[in-house]
Design a protein around this motif. Structure first.
Motif, PDB file in Angstrom:
ATOM      1  N   LEU A   1       0.908  -1.004  -0.084  1.00 43.29           N
ATOM      2  CA  LEU A   1       0.049   0.149  -0.129  1.00 43.29           C
ATOM      3  C   LEU A   1       0.798   1.295  -0.067  1.00 43.29           C
ATOM      4  N   GLU A   2       1.841   1.219   0.749  1.00 43.27           N
ATOM      5  CA  GLU A   2       2.743   2.246   0.944  1.00 43.27           C
ATOM      6  C   GLU A   2       3.426   2.626  -0.686  1.00 43.27           C
ATOM      7  N   GLU A   3       3.859   1.397  -1.216  1.00 46.40           N
ATOM      8  CA  GLU A   3       4.437   1.523  -2.758  1.00 46.40           C
ATOM      9  C   GLU A   3       3.236   2.180  -3.580  1.00 46.40           C
ATOM     10  N   ILE A   4       2.165   1.738  -3.478  1.00 45.22           N
ATOM     11  CA  ILE A   4       0.966   2.259  -4.362  1.00 45.22           C
ATOM     12  C   ILE A   4       0.820   3.685  -4.249  1.00 45.22           C
ATOM     13  N   ILE A   5       0.962   4.004  -2.876  1.00 45.10           N
ATOM     14  CA  ILE A   5       0.481   5.524  -2.688  1.00 45.10           C
ATOM     15  C   ILE A   5       1.633   6.728  -3.263  1.00 45.10           C
ATOM     16  N   SER A   6       2.737   6.108  -2.917  1.00 46.20           N
ATOM     17  CA  SER A   6       3.964   6.647  -3.244  1.00 46.20           C
ATOM     18  C   SER A   6       3.990   6.792  -4.815  1.00 46.20           C
ATOM     19  N   LEU A   7       3.814   5.578  -5.528  1.00 41.88           N
ATOM     20  CA  LEU A   7       3.815   5.587  -7.110  1.00 41.88           C
ATOM     21  C   LEU A   7       2.672   6.393  -7.454  1.00 41.88           C
ATOM     22  N   SER A   8       1.646   6.350  -6.942  1.00 43.05           N
ATOM     23  CA  SER A   8       0.210   7.146  -7.475  1.00 43.05           C
ATOM     24  C   SER A   8       0.796   8.773  -7.419  1.00 43.05           C
ATOM     25  N   SER A   9       1.510   9.033  -6.344  1.00 47.46           N
ATOM     26  CA  SER A   9       1.783  10.575  -5.942  1.00 47.46           C
ATOM     27  C   SER A   9       2.681  10.863  -7.090  1.00 47.46           C
ATOM     28  N   ARG A  10       3.517   9.988  -7.293  1.00 46.63           N
ATOM     29  CA  ARG A  10       4.715  10.394  -8.573  1.00 46.63           C
ATOM     30  C   ARG A  10       4.097  10.420  -9.681  1.00 46.63           C
ATOM     31  N   ILE A  11       2.941   9.478 -10.143  1.00 44.17           N
ATOM     32  CA  ILE A  11       2.381   9.660 -11.386  1.00 44.17           C
ATOM     33  C   ILE A  11       1.672  10.820 -11.535  1.00 44.17           C
ATOM     34  N   ASN A  12       0.905  11.331 -10.601  1.00 41.17           N
ATOM     35  CA  ASN A  12       0.067  12.366 -10.480  1.00 41.17           C
ATOM     36  C   ASN A  12       1.173  13.814 -10.797  1.00 41.17           C
ATOM     37  N   ASP A  13       2.115  13.862 -10.176  1.00 41.46           N
ATOM     38  CA  ASP A  13       3.270  14.952 -10.335  1.00 41.46           C
ATOM     39  C   ASP A  13       3.699  15.098 -11.623  1.00 41.46           C
ATOM     40  N   PHE A  14       3.824  14.037 -12.148  1.00 37.51           N
ATOM     41  CA  PHE A  14       4.266  14.083 -13.652  1.00 37.51           C
ATOM     42  C   PHE A  14       3.462  14.312 -14.575  1.00 37.51           C
ATOM     43  N   LEU A  15       2.222  13.655 -14.416  1.00 35.12           N
ATOM     44  CA  LEU A  15       1.339  13.739 -15.721  1.00 35.12           C
ATOM     45  C   LEU A  15       0.715  15.164 -15.536  1.00 35.12           C
ATOM     46  N   THR A  16       0.672  15.802 -14.296  1.00 35.70           N
ATOM     47  CA  THR A  16      -0.290  17.168 -14.037  1.00 35.70           C
ATOM     48  C   THR A  16       0.776  18.098 -14.926  1.00 35.70           C
TER      49      THR A  16
END
Ligand code: ADP
Ligand code: UDP
Length: 252
Positions: free
Chosen positions: A148-163
């Motif tokens: 779950l920690e990995e999923i949250i960290s990846l989701s946050s990175r994906i959001n920063d990049f894609l935004t």
């Protein structure tokens, strides 16, 4: 590959057995559904556009070391991916309030959030994909605390990049849904980004006009749905109008 073995047919894609071990072929359909399958339709050319858009986004994410299932695009409607054990959670990342957030909590439509929100939904059509908490995920063993920690960290990175990526083509990334899965090697599983990233599972608004360039045009009967998907593909530079017309003429 002729006579592929069909493993699963979903609402937007078909999964076939891949030509290499531990792989799958994702075939992108033109079918569109909304409100848990209550509204059904077709968006001409959507499958081709989503295949190209998702290829581009997964490739860019790989370049910043986000692990994804994507291996390569095979043709206009198919891509080869690593076969994963899907974690039965839909991760929704939100930057601007709209959709179910506004309905559920009465938040002002279009409000820019003070920081991104990550939500979890159980991937279960029979239960209408209910919203769940991190506690549910751990207690019911849908993912381990580390996963779950990995999923949250990846989701946050994906959001920063894609935004930033969408901002550069004058599009606001309002919210989007991600899926993750486990890739097993010996006895160890790593978490990879799965499924697709496309206007089917992102809300994309034009930066200047706020025009919706995503599946909300289908959900809300706003018209020009295929035009909106094409607009996103053209702005991303994945397919020119000329190429797309040629593809549709000789479609699979
Ligand atoms: P749905 O199942 O919700 O109708 P789709 O029509 O998009 O959705 O079907 C694609 C299915 O493939 C989804 O259930 C998704 O979880 C699953 N999937 C996506 N990527 C992978 C993968 N790499 N390995 C296994 N399953 C995957
Ligand atoms: N989403 C998705 N699949 C779903 C539910 C949501 O791809 O089954 C995406 C949707 O396109 C949007 C985001 O997740 O980009 C947030 O959706 P929301 O919770 O607002 O749901 P909706 O308003 O679609 O019910």
């Amino acid at each position: 590959m002729k006579n592929k073995k069909k493993l699963y047919e979903g609402k937007a894609k078909i999964l076939y057995k891949g030509s290499e071990p531990d792989t799958l072929i994702q075939y992108f359909k033109d079918d569109a559904t909304a409100f848990n399958n209550k509204k059904k339709g077709q968006i001409p050319g959507k499958g081709v556009l989503n295949n190209f858009i998702s290829e581009l986004i997964m490739t860019r994410l790989k370049e910043i070391n986000v692990p994804t299932h994507f291996l390569r695009r095979l043709n206009m409607r198919e891509q080869l991916v690593k076969k994963l054990e899907i974690i039965p959670i839909e991760v929704v990342v939100r930057n601007i309030a709209t959709g179910s957030l506004v309905k559920r909590l009465g938040i002002e439509e279009g409000k820019v959030l003070s920081r991104p929100i990550i939500e979890f939904y159980l991937k279960d059509d029979n239960l209408n994909d209910p919203i769940i908490s991190e506690e549910h995920i751990i207690v019911f063993d849908w993912a381990s605390p580390n996963e779950l920690e990995e999923i949250i960290s990846l989701s946050s990175r994906i959001n920063d990049f894609l935004t930033g990526y969408f901002f550069s083509i004058n599009i606001r990334l309002v919210d989007f849904k991600l899926e993750f899965g486990r890739f097993w090697k010996s006895d160890e599983a790593s978490i990879l980004l799965a499924d697709e990233i496309s206007p089917d599972n992102c809300r994309l608004w034009d930066l200047k006009t706020n025009k919706k360039l995503d599946k909300d045009r289908f959900r809300q009967n706003l018209g020009e749905v295929d035009k909106a998907y094409k607009e996103v593909a053209y702005r991303l530079g994945v397919l020119s109008e000329k190429e797309f017309k040629k593809v549709i003429k000789n479609d699979l």
